[in-house]
Design an enzyme around this catalytic site. Structure first.
Site, short mmCIF file in Angstrom:
data_model
loop_
_atom_site.label_atom_id
_atom_site.label_comp_id
_atom_site.label_asym_id
_atom_site.label_seq_id
_atom_site.Cartn_x
_atom_site.Cartn_y
_atom_site.Cartn_z
N GLU A 238 -2.55 -8.76 3.67
CA GLU A 238 -2.81 -9.24 4.95
C GLU A 238 -4.30 -9.10 5.37
O GLU A 238 -4.73 -9.41 6.53
CB GLU A 238 -1.90 -8.35 6.22
CG GLU A 238 -2.32 -7.08 6.49
CD GLU A 238 -1.79 -6.18 5.29
OE1 GLU A 238 -1.71 -6.41 4.18
OE2 GLU A 238 -2.12 -5.04 5.36
N HIS B 36 -4.06 -4.87 0.05
CA HIS B 36 -3.37 -5.29 1.59
C HIS B 36 -3.50 -6.90 1.80
O HIS B 36 -4.53 -7.41 1.90
CB HIS B 36 -4.31 -4.73 2.56
CG HIS B 36 -4.20 -3.23 2.92
ND1 HIS B 36 -2.88 -2.89 3.47
CD2 HIS B 36 -4.46 -2.19 2.26
CE1 HIS B 36 -2.86 -1.44 3.88
NE2 HIS B 36 -4.01 -1.11 3.04
N CYS C 196 0.77 -1.13 -0.03
CA CYS C 196 0.03 0.11 -0.06
C CYS C 196 0.81 1.26 -0.04
O CYS C 196 1.56 1.51 -1.05
CB CYS C 196 -0.99 -0.08 1.10
SG CYS C 196 -2.31 1.20 0.86
#
Lengths: 208, 254
Positions: free
Chosen positions: A183, A181, A79
């Site tokens: 994650e 993202h 990001c």
């Protein structure tokens, strides 16, 4: 050991959690000495471009990241982390980036809602191990108002459409960047991180 | 194309989920983390934890909930309720939450939105607006303190203002529709969406599959939040998404 660089910008714990879930050893740190001892670097980050560059500079990390890029260390930007790899950003025009990728970080057009927030389809080139085993066009989670655009498309690993077409993943030699993202992108996001982990093991860049 | 999001909301008090939740296959239906994990597997795109704890001590448990949730699930989640300072925002985000939502503190201290956005980025600053139609004003009015206090502020003007202040998303609850299961407030959602370029999460009123489709198409919401229809298993997140897909709405189906 993978260093997840903590430079005081928002939720970086989740990146560490994701790697932990996958069984990779990481250290979440902003300490230059500790980072120097790590074989792989992950630069996460949410927040503003200028403030991030300022934090990195104050910690001596801006220069260190440039050295590591030259040495061939695997570096993954997520990001804002990816955006910092560019020359500059419209978000904070006064600040210079790391310049791993040439080009500017620009704002989405006013024709779409900003931030680009939520799950969008990512189309990868099918030619890089980072997206191995991941269907082309599946959804990843994005939360950003700006995106980096390099001079040409030769660095593109994956693309996404939101008002414009922009790179969702970029690679130049040992430097990888993800605008989404991983994650926070569920199963497929974890798979991207696992693929990255495998890649660095295969490259003999680190030991586990 | 950006998918429309389906967001279950969990009310948490002293670290436990409230509102009777009927999940026979969960060991501990009161554990927010276990429930979050369940909704993640069911295909939720995002989660909201609304902390309704009254005491200061109890609120600290929310940090622990955020930390454990971020270790278990890998989708974004919002923590709202009881957050009123920069330090509290930092603690929740550091624990692993992706966004925080501000309701009463945003009205009382609007500068908090700006300061938070500057430090943590707009994308994690959600402003929650509880709106109720006021016949005298001839418009929707903003309520604070969990819907107990009328502010005299126009909801549509407030939306414009919070966008300028640095908010990154609007969590819009219609108090008129909330709890009635008669459908989301389409006119309110549409009016708010026309006033702002920020993503809008519509909340309050979900009672049928059609309601979700309505608010995401006619109401032009970017996401739909619901609580009881999911908690009481009227239908599953997956069923909602399949229905939406049949209606031609872009959703994430894993």
């Amino acid at each position: 050991m993978i260093a997840i660089i903590d430079y005081g910008m928002g939720n970086v714990q989740s990146v560490a959690n994701a790697f932990a879930r996958l069984g990779f050893k990481t250290v979440l740190t902003g300490d230059l000495k500790t980072i120097k001892n790590c074989t792989t670097l992950v630069l996460p980050g949410v927040g503003a471009f200028g403030r991030a560059i300022k934090e990195l500079r104050e910690k001596g990390l801006l220069e260190h990241l440039r050295e590591r890029e030259q040495e061939g260390t695997y570096i993954l930007g997520i990001c804002l982390g990816l955006q910092l790899f560019f020359d500059s950003s419209q978000e904070d025009p006064g600040w210079g980036g790391l310049s791993f990728f040439s080009g500017q970080v620009v704002r989405f057009p006013t024709s779409v809602k900003v931030p680009h927030m939520g799950w969008n389809r990512v189309y990868h080139n099918n030619d890089n191990p980072l997206f191995e085993g991941i269907p082309c066009g599946c959804h990843f989670y994005f939360a950003h108002s700006f995106y980096g655009f390099p001079g040409g498309e030769e660095l593109f690993l994956a693309r996404c459409r939101y008002g414009v077409e922009f790179p969702a993943a970029l690679r130049k030699k040992n430097v990888y960047g993800l605008q989404f993202h991983p994650e926070k992108s569920g199963e497929w996001g974890l798979r991207v991180l696992q693929n990255f982990g495998r890649m660095i093991i295969d490259a003999g860049n680190t030991s586990y | 194309m950006l998918a429309k999001r389906i967001i279950p909301c969990l009310d948490v008090k002293d670290g436990r989920v409230v509102k009777g939740v009927k999940f026979v296959d969960l060991k501990d239906t009161g554990d927010p983390v276990e429930l979050a994990s369940f909704y993640d597997k069911a295909g939720a795109d995002e989660l909201v934890f609304l902390d309704i704890t009254a005491s200061y001590e109890g609120r600290k448990t929310m940090i622990d909930v955020a930390r454990r949730t971020a270790q278990e699930i890998f989708i974004p989640f919002i923590v709202g309720g009881g957050i009123g300072t920069i330090d509290q925002i930092r603690d929740v985000l550091k624990a692993g939450a992706d966004k925080i939502s501000l309701n009463t503190p945003a009205v009382e201290h609007p500068e908090l939105i700006t300061e938070g956005a500057k430090i943590f980025g707009s994308q994690c600053m959600v402003v929650a607006i509880d709106a109720c139609w006021n016949e005298k004003m001839g418009e929707w009015e903003v309520y604070t303190h969990g819907g107990r206090k009328a502010t005299g502020i126009s909801a549509l003007e407030w939306v414009t203002r919070v966008e300028k202040l640095g908010a990154g998303e609007i969590l819009l609850t219609s108090m008129d529709a909330d709890g009635g299961k008669i459908g989301y407030d389409i006119s309110l959602t549409l009016a708010v969406g026309e006033r702002t370029n920020l993503p809008v999460i519509a909340s309050g009123g979900a009672g049928s599959l059609e309601h979700f489709a309505e608010v995401l198409t006619e109401g032009k919401a970017d996401a739909a939040l619901a609580a009881s229809v999911f908690h009481y298993r009227q239908f599953s997140v997956q069923e909602v998404k399949k229905y939406l897909q049949e209606q031609g709405v872009e959703v994430r189906l894993s």
